[in-house]
Design a protein around this motif. Structure first.
Motif, PDB file in Angstrom:
ATOM      1  N   PHE A  85      23.243  -4.290   1.695  1.00 35.27           N
ATOM      2  CA  PHE A  85      22.317  -3.730   0.704  1.00 35.27           C
ATOM      3  C   PHE A  85      21.658  -2.463   1.257  1.00 35.27           C
ATOM      4  O   PHE A  85      21.631  -1.414   0.602  1.00 35.27           O
ATOM      5  CB  PHE A  85      21.261  -4.781   0.355  1.00 35.27           C
ATOM      6  N   VAL A  86      21.120  -2.567   2.456  1.00 39.63           N
ATOM      7  CA  VAL A  86      20.455  -1.427   3.097  1.00 39.63           C
ATOM      8  C   VAL A  86      21.458  -0.313   3.376  1.00 39.63           C
ATOM      9  O   VAL A  86      21.161   0.872   3.186  1.00 39.63           O
ATOM     10  CB  VAL A  86      19.758  -1.866   4.402  1.00 39.63           C
ATOM     11  N   ARG A  87      22.648  -0.687   3.824  1.00 43.09           N
ATOM     12  CA  ARG A  87      23.698   0.315   4.083  1.00 43.09           C
ATOM     13  C   ARG A  87      24.000   1.114   2.830  1.00 43.09           C
ATOM     14  O   ARG A  87      24.090   2.359   2.865  1.00 43.09           O
ATOM     15  CB  ARG A  87      24.966  -0.388   4.562  1.00 43.09           C
ATOM     16  N   ASN A  88      24.152   0.423   1.708  1.00 38.03           N
ATOM     17  CA  ASN A  88      24.479   1.099   0.455  1.00 38.03           C
ATOM     18  C   ASN A  88      23.387   2.079   0.038  1.00 38.03           C
ATOM     19  O   ASN A  88      23.668   3.193  -0.412  1.00 38.03           O
ATOM     20  CB  ASN A  88      24.698   0.064  -0.653  1.00 38.03           C
ATOM     21  N   LEU A  89      22.130   1.672   0.197  1.00 41.28           N
ATOM     22  CA  LEU A  89      21.023   2.556  -0.160  1.00 41.28           C
ATOM     23  C   LEU A  89      20.979   3.791   0.740  1.00 41.28           C
ATOM     24  O   LEU A  89      20.767   4.908   0.268  1.00 41.28           O
ATOM     25  CB  LEU A  89      19.690   1.809  -0.081  1.00 41.28           C
ATOM     26  N   LEU A  90      21.189   3.589   2.034  1.00 39.71           N
ATOM     27  CA  LEU A  90      21.173   4.719   2.965  1.00 39.71           C
ATOM     28  C   LEU A  90      22.302   5.696   2.665  1.00 39.71           C
ATOM     29  O   LEU A  90      22.101   6.916   2.671  1.00 39.71           O
ATOM     30  CB  LEU A  90      21.276   4.219   4.403  1.00 39.71           C
ATOM     31  N   THR A 179      18.887  17.333 -15.843  1.00 36.78           N
ATOM     32  CA  THR A 179      20.078  16.499 -15.682  1.00 36.78           C
ATOM     33  C   THR A 179      19.743  15.015 -15.749  1.00 36.78           C
ATOM     34  O   THR A 179      20.471  14.235 -16.352  1.00 36.78           O
ATOM     35  CB  THR A 179      20.771  16.810 -14.342  1.00 36.78           C
ATOM     36  N   SER A 180      18.690  14.583 -15.119  1.00 35.77           N
ATOM     37  CA  SER A 180      18.233  13.197 -15.026  1.00 35.77           C
ATOM     38  C   SER A 180      18.846  12.498 -13.831  1.00 35.77           C
ATOM     39  O   SER A 180      20.060  12.281 -13.762  1.00 35.77           O
ATOM     40  CB  SER A 180      18.562  12.385 -16.293  1.00 35.77           C
ATOM     41  N   ARG A 181      17.967  12.139 -12.896  1.00 33.86           N
ATOM     42  CA  ARG A 181      18.407  11.425 -11.698  1.00 33.86           C
ATOM     43  C   ARG A 181      18.999  10.071 -12.055  1.00 33.86           C
ATOM     44  O   ARG A 181      20.071   9.699 -11.589  1.00 33.86           O
ATOM     45  CB  ARG A 181      17.213  11.253 -10.752  1.00 33.86           C
ATOM     46  N   SER A 182      18.286   9.334 -12.907  1.00 34.61           N
ATOM     47  CA  SER A 182      18.773   8.009 -13.277  1.00 34.61           C
ATOM     48  C   SER A 182      20.076   8.103 -14.069  1.00 34.61           C
ATOM     49  O   SER A 182      21.002   7.318 -13.860  1.00 34.61           O
ATOM     50  CB  SER A 182      17.714   7.250 -14.088  1.00 34.61           C
ATOM     51  N   GLY A 183      20.158   9.086 -14.961  1.00 40.93           N
ATOM     52  CA  GLY A 183      21.365   9.237 -15.765  1.00 40.93           C
ATOM     53  C   GLY A 183      22.593   9.541 -14.926  1.00 40.93           C
ATOM     54  O   GLY A 183      23.649   8.921 -15.096  1.00 40.93           O
ATOM     55  N   ALA A 188      27.597   7.665 -12.874  1.00 40.39           N
ATOM     56  CA  ALA A 188      28.529   7.774 -11.742  1.00 40.39           C
ATOM     57  C   ALA A 188      28.893   6.390 -11.219  1.00 40.39           C
ATOM     58  O   ALA A 188      30.050   6.120 -10.890  1.00 40.39           O
ATOM     59  CB  ALA A 188      27.909   8.617 -10.626  1.00 40.39           C
ATOM     60  N   GLY A 189      27.903   5.527 -11.146  1.00 40.04           N
ATOM     61  CA  GLY A 189      28.163   4.165 -10.679  1.00 40.04           C
ATOM     62  C   GLY A 189      29.112   3.432 -11.601  1.00 40.04           C
ATOM     63  O   GLY A 189      30.034   2.730 -11.145  1.00 40.04           O
ATOM     64  N   MET A 190      28.934   3.592 -12.894  1.00 37.94           N
ATOM     65  CA  MET A 190      29.824   2.946 -13.859  1.00 37.94           C
ATOM     66  C   MET A 190      31.243   3.476 -13.737  1.00 37.94           C
ATOM     67  O   MET A 190      32.215   2.716 -13.772  1.00 37.94           O
ATOM     68  CB  MET A 190      29.285   3.156 -15.268  1.00 37.94           C
ATOM     69  N   SER A 203      20.366   2.191  -9.260  1.00 34.77           N
ATOM     70  CA  SER A 203      19.670   3.452  -9.503  1.00 34.77           C
ATOM     71  C   SER A 203      18.167   3.286  -9.295  1.00 34.77           C
ATOM     72  O   SER A 203      17.502   4.161  -8.730  1.00 34.77           O
ATOM     73  CB  SER A 203      19.940   3.938 -10.931  1.00 34.77           C
ATOM     74  N   PHE A 204      17.623   2.144  -9.729  1.00 36.04           N
ATOM     75  CA  PHE A 204      16.199   1.875  -9.528  1.00 36.04           C
ATOM     76  C   PHE A 204      15.864   1.795  -8.043  1.00 36.04           C
ATOM     77  O   PHE A 204      14.884   2.391  -7.581  1.00 36.04           O
ATOM     78  CB  PHE A 204      15.809   0.553 -10.193  1.00 36.04           C
ATOM     79  N   PHE A 205      16.668   1.049  -7.292  1.00 33.34           N
ATOM     80  CA  PHE A 205      16.410   0.898  -5.861  1.00 33.34           C
ATOM     81  C   PHE A 205      16.594   2.230  -5.130  1.00 33.34           C
ATOM     82  O   PHE A 205      15.838   2.544  -4.212  1.00 33.34           O
ATOM     83  CB  PHE A 205      17.332  -0.164  -5.256  1.00 33.34           C
ATOM     84  N   LEU A 206      17.578   3.008  -5.533  1.00 28.34           N
ATOM     85  CA  LEU A 206      17.810   4.298  -4.905  1.00 28.34           C
ATOM     86  C   LEU A 206      16.663   5.256  -5.178  1.00 28.34           C
ATOM     87  O   LEU A 206      16.367   6.132  -4.364  1.00 28.34           O
ATOM     88  CB  LEU A 206      19.130   4.895  -5.420  1.00 28.34           C
ATOM     89  N   ALA A 207      16.000   5.075  -6.321  1.00 30.67           N
ATOM     90  CA  ALA A 207      14.857   5.937  -6.657  1.00 30.67           C
ATOM     91  C   ALA A 207      13.714   5.757  -5.672  1.00 30.67           C
ATOM     92  O   ALA A 207      12.944   6.695  -5.433  1.00 30.67           O
ATOM     93  CB  ALA A 207      14.367   5.623  -8.074  1.00 30.67           C
TER      94      ALA A 207
END
Length: 283
Positions: A85-90, A179-183, A188-190, A203-207
Motif C-alpha cells: 500500500f505504502v509502496r504504491n502511494l510513494l 485539468t483536475s487532479r482527481s479526474g 488513468a487508473g481505470m 486517488s483520495f489516498f494519493l491526494a
C-alpha cells in the motif's frame, strides 16, 4: 466592523472547494472562476485557496483515519499488504513531486489565471472522460461478474508498480490549469485496469501526501500574506470546505460503485463552454 457579505462569500467558496476538490471537475477552476463571478477578494487569494484546500484533505484523512492508522501500524510491523500500500502511494506520488518542483513555476507563469485555458481544459477533460467511460470494457467496472473480478484490480494493495506509475504520471497533468487532479488520476487508473471504485479511493489516498506537500510549500511562500483582516474569512472557508468534503467523498464512493463518471464529463463540457463564452466576452 465585520463585513457579513464578505464572510458569506468566503463560506460559499469554502463549500465550492469542499464539493469540487475530489470530484473530477477541477476545484481550482471553480474557485478562480466562481470567486471572480461573485467578486470575492481575500486580500491575497492564494493564501485563502491554500488553507481551504487543506480543510478538504483533512476531511478525507478523517474519513480514512482507521485505514491510515492500520497502515502505519502494519508498516512498522512489516505487514506485506501494508508495505505494498505504502509502496504504491510513494510510486504514484514521486512523478508529480519531482516534475512539479521542476516545472510548476513555468507552467503557472504561462497558463495560470487565463480563463480561456480553463474553458479548454474543462471541455477536453470532459470529452476524454466520456470517451473512456464509453469503451466496452469500462461498462464492466460498474456491474462486475465473478469472472470479471479476476481481471480488475480490486484492492489498493494489489495495484502493480506499472499501474501506480501510470496514475502518478497522470497526476502531473493536473499542473495544467483546469485539468483536475482527481479526474486525471481516476481515469488513468481505470485505463490501467484498476476498478473504478478502487481507482477513486487510490486517488483520495494519493491526494493526502500530494496536497499536504503542496500546502506546506505554498504556505512557506505565501504564509506572510495571512493577516487579521482575512483570518476570519480563511477560518470560515476552511471549516466549510472540511464539512462539505466529508459529505461529498462518501457520496462519491457510493455513486461510483453503481454508476459511471459520464455525468461529470457532461458537466465539465457544459461548464467549460459557459466559461469559454464568458472569457471570450471579456476580451
Amino acid at each position: 466592523m465585520l463585513d457579513f457579505l464578505f464572510l458569506l462569500k468566503a463560506a460559499f467558496l469554502g463549500i465550492v472547494e469542499g464539493v469540487t476538490e475530489f470530484l473530477p471537475i477541477s476545484s481550482t477552476a471553480h474557485l478562480l472562476i466562481v470567486g471572480d463571478w461573485i467578486g470575492f477578494d481575500a486580500g491575497q487569494d492564494k493564501v485563502y485557496e491554500i488553507v481551504i484546500q487543506l480543510g478538504s484533505i483533512l476531511a478525507v484523512m478523517w474519513i480514512y483515519r482507521q485505514k491510515i492508522s492500520d497502515v502505519c501500524v502494519g508498516t512498522i510491523k512489516r505487514n506485506r499488504s501494508d508495505l505494498f500500500f505504502v509502496r504504491n502511494l510513494l510510486l504514484a506520488f514521486l512523478p508529480a513531486a519531482i516534475i512539479g518542483l521542476l516545472l510548476i513555476k513555468y507552467i503557472k507563469q504561462l497558463l495560470d489565471g487565463q480563463f480561456m485555458v480553463y474553458a479548454i481544459t474543462l471541455v477536453v477533460g470532459g470529452l476524454i472522460m466520456l470517451w473512456v467511460e464509453s469503451r466496452p470494457e469500462m461498462a464492466k467496472h460498474t456491474h462486475l461478474t465473478d469472472d470479471d473480478l479476476s481481471h480488475k484490480t480490486q484492492r489498493i494493495e494489489d495495484i502493480s508498480v506499472k499501474q501506480a506509475l501510470v496514475v502518478g504520471f497522470a497526476q502531473c497533468l493536473a499542473m495544467i490549469p483546469g485539468t483536475s487532479r482527481s479526474g486525471s488520476t481516476i481515469i488513468a487508473g481505470m485505463l490501467a485496469g484498476i476498478h473504478r471504485k478502487t481507482a477513486t479511493e487510490f486517488s483520495f489516498f494519493l491526494a493526502m501526501p500530494t496536497m499536504i506537500a503542496a500546502t506546506v510549500l505554498s504556505l512557506y511562500k505565501y504564509g506572510s500574506y495571512l493577516s487579521e483582516s482575512n483570518l476570519l474569512a480563511v477560518v470560515i472557508g476552511f471549516v466549510m470546505a472540511f464539512l462539505s468534503a466529508l459529505l461529498v467523498v462518501k457520496a462519491l464512493l457510493s455513486f461510483v460503485a453503481k454508476y459511471s463518471y459520464k455525468p461529470f464529463g457532461w458537466y465539465r463540457i457544459i461548464f467549460g463552454l459557459i466559461v469559454g463564452i464568458w472569457a471570450y466576452n471579456l476580451v
